[in-house]
Every structure is written in structure tokens, then in C-alpha cells.
Design a protein around this motif. Sequence first.
Motif, short mmCIF file in Angstrom:
data_model
loop_
_atom_site.label_atom_id
_atom_site.label_comp_id
_atom_site.label_asym_id
_atom_site.label_seq_id
_atom_site.Cartn_x
_atom_site.Cartn_y
_atom_site.Cartn_z
N LYS A 106 0.83 -1.19 0.00
CA LYS A 106 0.00 0.00 0.00
C LYS A 106 0.87 1.25 0.00
O LYS A 106 1.79 1.38 0.80
N LYS A 107 0.54 2.19 -0.90
CA LYS A 107 1.31 3.42 -1.00
C LYS A 107 0.48 4.65 -0.65
O LYS A 107 1.00 5.74 -0.48
N THR A 108 -0.84 4.50 -0.57
CA THR A 108 -1.72 5.62 -0.22
C THR A 108 -2.57 5.23 0.98
O THR A 108 -2.63 4.06 1.36
N ARG A 109 -3.24 6.20 1.55
CA ARG A 109 -4.06 5.96 2.73
C ARG A 109 -5.25 5.05 2.43
O ARG A 109 -5.61 4.18 3.21
N LYS A 110 -5.89 5.27 1.28
CA LYS A 110 -7.06 4.50 0.90
C LYS A 110 -6.66 3.36 -0.04
O LYS A 110 -5.73 3.50 -0.83
N ASN A 121 -8.64 1.91 -6.04
CA ASN A 121 -9.75 1.27 -6.76
C ASN A 121 -9.27 0.22 -7.75
O ASN A 121 -9.95 -0.77 -7.97
N VAL A 122 -8.10 0.43 -8.35
CA VAL A 122 -7.56 -0.55 -9.30
C VAL A 122 -7.37 -1.90 -8.61
O VAL A 122 -7.74 -2.95 -9.15
N ASP A 123 -6.80 -1.88 -7.40
CA ASP A 123 -6.56 -3.12 -6.67
C ASP A 123 -7.88 -3.76 -6.24
O ASP A 123 -8.04 -4.98 -6.30
N LEU A 124 -8.83 -2.95 -5.81
CA LEU A 124 -10.13 -3.47 -5.38
C LEU A 124 -10.89 -4.08 -6.57
O LEU A 124 -11.49 -5.15 -6.44
N GLU A 125 -10.84 -3.43 -7.72
CA GLU A 125 -11.51 -3.95 -8.91
C GLU A 125 -10.87 -5.27 -9.37
O GLU A 125 -11.56 -6.18 -9.81
N LEU A 126 -9.54 -5.35 -9.29
CA LEU A 126 -8.86 -6.60 -9.66
C LEU A 126 -9.31 -7.74 -8.73
O LEU A 126 -9.57 -8.86 -9.19
#
Length: 144
Positions: A119-123, A126-131
Motif C-alpha cells: 500500500k502506497k496511499t491511505r485509501k 480502486n484498481v486493486d479493489l476492482e482486480l
Amino acid sequence: MWYTPCVSKKPKFPAEADAQSKALEKQGKRVPAIFFRTEASGEPVRDWLKGLPSAEDRKRIGEDIKTVEFGWPVGMPVCRPLGDGIYEVRTNLAQNRIARMLFYIDRKGRMVLLHGFIKKTRKTPNVDLELARSNKGKHQRGLQ
């Protein structure tokens, strides 16, 4: 929602659950972990784990996955629901890095590891969640 009615109960394995799942259940695992497989029999999550530069990172991620396997359902800080039946295993690594393993519980009561990333950001991106959602759909179609 699947999680709500089963919080205090051990997940039940359907009669057609494979022998490996039953053997792991006898070892005390409530939800044995398996890797998502592509149609070409690749295991992207396993490959990602093997590609991590540090054995210590792999060990920490494995320990957190094991915590979920033996203690399901598990809440924060180890595990968090992301919606659509997808959960994340949260692992703090050395040098202030954070790893996430996205998974879902399939109808055979197994923890299917869908996607892993640093993880590189706080949230959660979406790309990872969609995958992960896409991999979940592919896995569910393969079970039918």
C-alpha cells in the motif's frame, strides 16, 4: 450479508467440500487459505509473495494470514471488510511499509487469496479493489 449471521459461529462446510479442506479443518483452521488460480493455472498472489525481496516480509504476511485462518472471523487491526464480500488482511512491514492481501470466503468455507500489494496511499486503490472483485467473479464461476 454473509458476515453478520455467522459472527459467533464456525462456518459450515458443505457436504461436497474437498478432502483437503476437511483435513485442514481438523487441524484447527476455521477457514483454510488457498490461492486464486487463473484459467492458465497461474497463481498471481503466490508469485507476488515469492517476488517480495525480504523473507521477513513474507513471514509477517504469512503470520497474519494464519491469524485469519485460525481465528475467523477476525476484526481490526488484522482484518477489515471492504464490501462485496471482500476482506483485507493488513500487515505492517519493516521501513513503514504496509502490505494488503485481499480475499473472500468461498462457498466451501475457504479463504481465497485474490490479490496482494504494498500500500502506497491511505485509501485502498480502486484498481486493486476492482482486480480483487474480478478475480472473485472468475473464482466463483470456476466453482460452478
